[in-house]
Scaffold this active site. Structure first.
Site, mmCIF file in Angstrom:
data_model
loop_
_atom_site.group_PDB
_atom_site.id
_atom_site.type_symbol
_atom_site.label_atom_id
_atom_site.label_comp_id
_atom_site.label_asym_id
_atom_site.label_seq_id
_atom_site.Cartn_x
_atom_site.Cartn_y
_atom_site.Cartn_z
ATOM 1 C CD GLU A 156 10.310 13.702 11.066
ATOM 2 O OE1 GLU A 156 11.017 12.926 10.119
ATOM 3 O OE2 GLU A 156 9.065 13.112 11.336
ATOM 4 C CE LYS A 200 -2.717 3.390 1.370
ATOM 5 N NZ LYS A 200 -2.358 4.697 1.507
ATOM 6 C CD GLU A 204 12.267 4.672 8.152
ATOM 7 O OE1 GLU A 204 12.273 5.577 8.993
ATOM 8 O OE2 GLU A 204 12.196 4.734 7.010
#
Length: 492
Positions: free
Chosen positions: A384, A175, A249
């Site tokens: 981030e 996906k 990750e």
């Protein structure tokens, strides 16, 4: 001409059950350039069922030698098609073609590296205390694994997962992000051309509902995801309800540390590569530049000057150094983060706005941005941004650098710039990061494991350890003695 793409399920390109399609926007022109299927639960169920059938009846019975041959053939195809495939990916996500072209070669390298393991899943004999018992361990694939990738490097991220999954003997349902699915759908045609049995490789596209359906699918035995920590938490929770293992990750706020004894020329290049390479849209971005005070002013000046000279433009132009942000939502988030930093009092040195000018006005361009004298506890240094925004932070001592570097909820990567081998050893051992680069940054190798500490993820990709993410173990114990045992006492 807008090309309409199809799902890839059980060796065939098929329309989604709903018939619904989604636009894919070229971030350089802000125009629709392709359409992808908006799949639903029915399509996910069909893909998982196809993968289950392929696993049970074909792939698990295919020898490692045969799996390796198919993987090597696929590697050759993607290498031969590198120019075409890199053009597709750069058009879809705005990354410069000089990088996506090398990433296509990286896909081939990953496939070849793990193909070498496909016929070497040896297992092991285990020596026991009992001399009349043979014990051995065999490594087995999970079956069907879900591979969910992000929009910043679709095929490179897919290769990290797909190559070890196939080598281990699993079948996959992929996906990709709805913001960058075209290169993965085009890659499916290469899988078919390579001759993989139907159902071994499947692709479903669409929004978050597709990812949720895939993670919840009863036939999926393992999930591997690359993306944001927020979505990673949701996937881990959903998989946890079914007790399905995950590899995650996730994000990073990586420190890139320059000591005053560093080779400044190399360090400045490393700082630029760490944050402005790939438009800062990389999980390992060295978005916190920690610089010792003895060289702080020089490094800041050189980084800022070179950042202001970065050539922005058409991602397909080989001379372009920085392309666009991949999609409009991310473009808006980056600009909002820059404004928040300004409002919080961070000292802007260069950049700080949308990039405009000839050839730029139609795209999602952000100026390479440098803030100086940043507090390590500020939002700019802790959150981030996933864009070309650098926070430069001064420090005095080695101990202070270590403390600041580790003062983050992330732990994906770190950089160290120093000529002092003793310092290098001390600091690298102290870093709470899965990857530590010394006198280089944003370098990778198929042989080297990759993954994060803390909120940067769970598990590892690449290297031999990455292979074992897609293998489980079976233990077999054989008693070959002639003696009878006590039925009411465990034998040990």
């Amino acid at each position: 001409m807008i090309k309409k793409h199809l799902l890839y399920i059980n060796g065939q390109f098929v329309a989604p059950a709903s018939g619904q399609m989604m636009p894919s926007v070229n971030p350089y022109t802000s125009e629709v350039w392709a359409e992808i299927p908006d799949a639903g639960a029915t399509d996910v169920a069909a893909a998982v069922a196809a993968a289950q059938q392929a696993y049970e009846h074909t792939w698990r019975h295919t020898s490692g030698v045969a799996r390796a041959a198919l993987m090597n053939k696929l590697a050759g195809l993607i290498e031969a098609q590198a120019e075409r495939m890199s053009t597709i990916e750069s058009t879809d996500n705005g990354k410069i073609v000089r990088e996506t072209h090398s990433q296509m070669k990286w896909v081939g390298r990953q496939l070849r590296f793990f193909a070498g393991y496909a016929d070497k899943l040896y297992g092991q004999q285990v020596p026991l205390d009992q001399p009349d018992t043979l014990d051995y361990v065999v490594y087995e694939p999970y079956g069907v694994v879900a591979l969910i990738t992000a929009w910043n490097s679709p095929l490179s991220l897919l290769a990290n997962k797909l190559a070890p999954a196939l080598a281990a003997g699993n079948c996959v349902v992929v996906k990709p992000s709805e913001h960058a699915s075209v290169s993965t759908l085009e890659f499916a045609a290469l899988v078919e051309e390579a001759g993989f049995p139907p159902g071994v490789f499947n692709v479903v596209t669409g929004g978050a509902q597709v990812g949720r359906a895939l993670v919840d699918a009863p036939g999926v035995a393992r999930v591997s995801f690359t993306g944001s920590p927020g979505v990673g938490r949701e996937i881990a929770a959903a998989a946890g309800r079914r007790l399905v293992p995950v590899t995650l990750e996730l994000g990073g706020k990586s420190p890139n540390i320059i000591f005053d004894d560093a080779d400044i020329n190399k360090a400045v290049i490393g700082a630029l590569a760490g944050i402005f390479g790939a438009t800062g849209q990389t999980c390992v971005a060295g978005s916190r530049l920690l610089v010792q005070r003895g060289v702080y002013d020089e490094v800041l000046k050189r980084v800022a000057v070179r950042a202001s000279q970065i050539r922005l433009g058409n991602p397909l132009d080989p001379q372009t150094e920085m392309g666009t942000v991949a999609n409009e939502p991310q473009f808006r988030r980056i600009l909002a983060a820059i404004e928040n930093a300004k409002q919080a009092g961070a000292r802007l040195v260069t950049g700080g706005a949308r990039a405009t000018g000839p050839g730029l006005d139609g795209g999602y361009f952000v100026q390479p941005t440098v803030f100086a004298d940043v507090s390590n506890r500020s939002e700019l240094a802790q959150e981030e941004i996933f864009g070309p925004v650098l926070a430069v932070i001064p420090f005095d001592t080695e101990a202070e650098a270590i403390t600041m570097a580790n003062d983050s909820r992330y732990g994906l990567a770190a950089g160290i710039w120093s000529r002092d081998i003793g310092r290098v050893m001390r600091v690298s051992r102290a870093m709470l990061a899965g990857s530590v680069w010394v006198n280089t940054y944003r370098a990778l190798a198929a042989q080297a494991p990759f993954g994060g500490f803390k909120e940067s993820g769970i598990g590892r990709e690449r290297g031999e350890v990455g292979l074992h993410e897609y293998l489980t173990t079976r233990n077999v114990m054989i008693d070959f003695s002639d003696t009878e045992r006590d039925p009411f006492a465990i034998k040990n």
